[in-house]
Design a protein around this motif. Structure first.
Motif, PDB file in Angstrom:
ATOM      1  N   ALA A  90       0.827  -1.208   0.000  1.00 47.10           N
ATOM      2  CA  ALA A  90       0.000   0.000   0.000  1.00 47.10           C
ATOM      3  C   ALA A  90       0.859   1.254   0.000  1.00 47.10           C
ATOM      4  CB  ALA A  90      -0.934  -0.013   1.209  1.00 47.10           C
ATOM      5  N   SER A 126       2.583   1.735  -3.495  1.00 47.97           N
ATOM      6  CA  SER A 126       1.634   2.164  -4.526  1.00 47.97           C
ATOM      7  C   SER A 126       1.162   3.590  -4.275  1.00 47.97           C
ATOM      8  CB  SER A 126       0.447   1.206  -4.609  1.00 47.97           C
ATOM      9  OG  SER A 126      -0.273   1.217  -3.392  1.00 47.97           O
ATOM     10  N   ALA A 127       1.007   3.986  -3.013  1.00 53.46           N
ATOM     11  CA  ALA A 127       0.612   5.359  -2.700  1.00 53.46           C
ATOM     12  C   ALA A 127       1.696   6.345  -3.130  1.00 53.46           C
ATOM     13  CB  ALA A 127       0.328   5.500  -1.213  1.00 53.46           C
ATOM     14  N   TYR A 184       1.797   6.460  -7.026  1.00 50.37           N
ATOM     15  CA  TYR A 184       0.647   7.167  -7.606  1.00 50.37           C
ATOM     16  C   TYR A 184       0.746   8.666  -7.365  1.00 50.37           C
ATOM     17  CZ  TYR A 184      -4.018   8.632  -8.797  1.00 50.37           C
ATOM     18  OH  TYR A 184      -5.072   9.281  -9.372  1.00 50.37           O
ATOM     19  N   GLN A 185       1.095   9.056  -6.140  1.00 52.25           N
ATOM     20  CA  GLN A 185       1.172  10.483  -5.825  1.00 52.25           C
ATOM     21  C   GLN A 185       2.321  11.158  -6.566  1.00 52.25           C
ATOM     22  OE1 GLN A 185       1.142  10.913  -1.565  1.00 52.25           O
ATOM     23  NE2 GLN A 185      -0.902  10.030  -1.378  1.00 52.25           N
ATOM     24  N   GLN A 195      -3.811  13.127  -4.432  1.00 60.36           N
ATOM     25  CA  GLN A 195      -4.096  12.027  -3.521  1.00 60.36           C
ATOM     26  C   GLN A 195      -5.369  11.314  -3.974  1.00 60.36           C
ATOM     27  OE1 GLN A 195      -4.311  13.609   0.424  1.00 60.36           O
ATOM     28  NE2 GLN A 195      -2.112  13.445   0.723  1.00 60.36           N
ATOM     29  N   THR A 196      -5.426  10.038  -3.684  1.00 60.36           N
ATOM     30  CA  THR A 196      -6.626   9.268  -3.991  1.00 60.36           C
ATOM     31  C   THR A 196      -7.324   8.915  -2.685  1.00 60.36           C
ATOM     32  OG1 THR A 196      -5.392   7.220  -3.937  1.00 60.36           O
ATOM     33  CG2 THR A 196      -5.654   8.253  -6.073  1.00 60.36           C
ATOM     34  N   LEU A 211      -8.609   6.895   0.471  1.00 63.65           N
ATOM     35  CA  LEU A 211      -7.898   5.885   1.242  1.00 63.65           C
ATOM     36  C   LEU A 211      -8.411   4.473   0.997  1.00 63.65           C
ATOM     37  CD1 LEU A 211      -7.446   7.700   4.660  1.00 63.65           C
ATOM     38  CD2 LEU A 211      -5.760   7.344   2.862  1.00 63.65           C
ATOM     39  N   TYR A 260      -6.172   2.161  -1.033  1.00 58.88           N
ATOM     40  CA  TYR A 260      -4.993   1.671  -0.333  1.00 58.88           C
ATOM     41  C   TYR A 260      -5.342   0.556   0.644  1.00 58.88           C
ATOM     42  CZ  TYR A 260      -2.966   5.698  -2.520  1.00 58.88           C
ATOM     43  OH  TYR A 260      -2.566   6.612  -3.450  1.00 58.88           O
TER      44      TYR A 260
END
Length: 73
Positions: free
Chosen positions: A30, A33-34, A37-38, A44-45, A47, A50
């Motif tokens: 998690a 990948s966070a 992606y960021q 931000q996506t 939560l 994640y």
């Protein structure tokens, strides 16, 4: 299918190992990948995504640990 020849201590040790593997690998999946992606999207996506990645990554590592332990027995 649980192995009936395990003692209580061995079963507890395996349970602790599974929990640690699940938490560490899920967290790494998690977190990585966070960060990726960021870094790419500059945003931000939610939560929830994640949480799904954490659960999937942890579950995969948990199942792999079961297989490794089963082949050693």
């Amino acid at each position: 299918m649980p192995d009936q020849s395990l003692t209580l201590g061995q079963a507890l040790g395996r349970w602790i190992l599974h929990v640690v593997v699940f938490l560490l690998s899920g967290g790494v999946a998690a977190g990585a990948s966070a960060l990726a992606y960021q870094a790419i999207a500059q945003t931000q996506t939610p939560l929830g995504i994640y949480a799904v990645i954490f659960a999937a990554g942890g579950f995969i590592a948990y199942r792999q640990t079961e297989r490794v332990l089963a082949t050693e027995a």
